[in-house]
Design a protein around this motif. Sequence first.
Motif, PDB file in Angstrom:
ATOM      1  N   SER A 104     -13.530  65.715 -38.755  1.00 45.47           N
ATOM      2  CA  SER A 104     -12.114  65.219 -38.205  1.00 45.47           C
ATOM      3  C   SER A 104     -12.395  63.812 -37.658  1.00 45.47           C
ATOM      4  O   SER A 104     -13.425  63.490 -36.941  1.00 45.47           O
ATOM      5  N   ALA A 105     -11.611  62.909 -37.966  1.00 47.83           N
ATOM      6  CA  ALA A 105     -11.605  61.754 -37.307  1.00 47.83           C
ATOM      7  C   ALA A 105     -11.353  61.643 -35.681  1.00 47.83           C
ATOM      8  O   ALA A 105     -10.660  62.474 -35.372  1.00 47.83           O
ATOM      9  N   ASN A 106     -11.924  60.925 -35.161  1.00 45.83           N
ATOM     10  CA  ASN A 106     -11.673  60.766 -33.766  1.00 45.83           C
ATOM     11  C   ASN A 106     -10.947  59.794 -33.266  1.00 45.83           C
ATOM     12  O   ASN A 106     -11.126  58.786 -32.394  1.00 45.83           O
ATOM     13  N   ALA A 107      -9.823  59.709 -33.965  1.00 47.72           N
ATOM     14  CA  ALA A 107      -8.634  58.925 -33.596  1.00 47.72           C
ATOM     15  C   ALA A 107      -7.257  59.332 -33.758  1.00 47.72           C
ATOM     16  O   ALA A 107      -6.941  60.274 -34.236  1.00 47.72           O
ATOM     17  N   GLU A 145      -8.565  55.193 -30.361  1.00 46.51           N
ATOM     18  CA  GLU A 145      -9.773  56.156 -30.471  1.00 46.51           C
ATOM     19  C   GLU A 145      -9.219  57.236 -29.402  1.00 46.51           C
ATOM     20  O   GLU A 145      -8.738  57.038 -28.361  1.00 46.51           O
ATOM     21  N   SER A 146      -9.522  58.489 -29.533  1.00 53.08           N
ATOM     22  CA  SER A 146      -9.188  59.550 -28.912  1.00 53.08           C
ATOM     23  C   SER A 146     -10.010  59.858 -27.793  1.00 53.08           C
ATOM     24  O   SER A 146     -11.431  59.581 -27.969  1.00 53.08           O
ATOM     25  N   ARG A 147      -9.471  60.404 -26.624  1.00 50.87           N
ATOM     26  CA  ARG A 147     -10.524  60.681 -25.574  1.00 50.87           C
ATOM     27  C   ARG A 147     -11.183  59.658 -24.982  1.00 50.87           C
ATOM     28  O   ARG A 147     -12.258  59.637 -24.369  1.00 50.87           O
ATOM     29  N   LYS A 148     -10.633  58.416 -25.113  1.00 52.60           N
ATOM     30  CA  LYS A 148     -11.165  57.112 -24.326  1.00 52.60           C
ATOM     31  C   LYS A 148     -10.284  56.281 -23.648  1.00 52.60           C
ATOM     32  O   LYS A 148      -9.062  56.221 -24.185  1.00 52.60           O
ATOM     33  N   SER A 150      -1.083  62.183 -31.732  1.00 51.55           N
ATOM     34  CA  SER A 150      -1.638  62.680 -30.531  1.00 51.55           C
ATOM     35  C   SER A 150      -0.757  62.506 -29.147  1.00 51.55           C
ATOM     36  O   SER A 150       0.083  61.365 -29.310  1.00 51.55           O
ATOM     37  N   SER A 158      -5.143  62.350 -26.650  1.00 48.27           N
ATOM     38  CA  SER A 158      -5.761  63.601 -26.793  1.00 48.27           C
ATOM     39  C   SER A 158      -6.662  63.687 -27.882  1.00 48.27           C
ATOM     40  O   SER A 158      -6.455  62.845 -29.143  1.00 48.27           O
TER      41      SER A 158
END
Length: 108
Positions: free
Chosen positions: A23-26, A47-50, A72, A108
């Motif tokens: 899964s992409a982290n975006a 970007e997620s979680r950044k 998200s 998220s």
Amino acid sequence: MRLRNAVLSVASAVALVLAVPMSANAATGDFLYKVGPGVPAGIADPESRKCINLFGATEMDPAFAPENFTGSTATVFLDFDCKGDVFYVMNPGKKLGDRLKLRSVIFS
């Protein structure tokens, strides 16, 4: 014969794991906001979680009017670096008005 079957099983398992896409982290989509006198700005596929400090937001003039068109949840903060007690959680598709001020966001 058993060794060959075991090696074949392990090789098959490794090939299966490598074939399944990660899964992409975006956060797919756009996060839009305004800076200055209503100048539009945004982030594409953040970007997620950044934590992201918003381009154009300053200490004197925060960004405002966020629109979360990503898939998200976005948490927007009044302070830089996603710090402070003033924050707001935005579900996907949520638009907020000009009164909400922000300087950073995390997805998220």
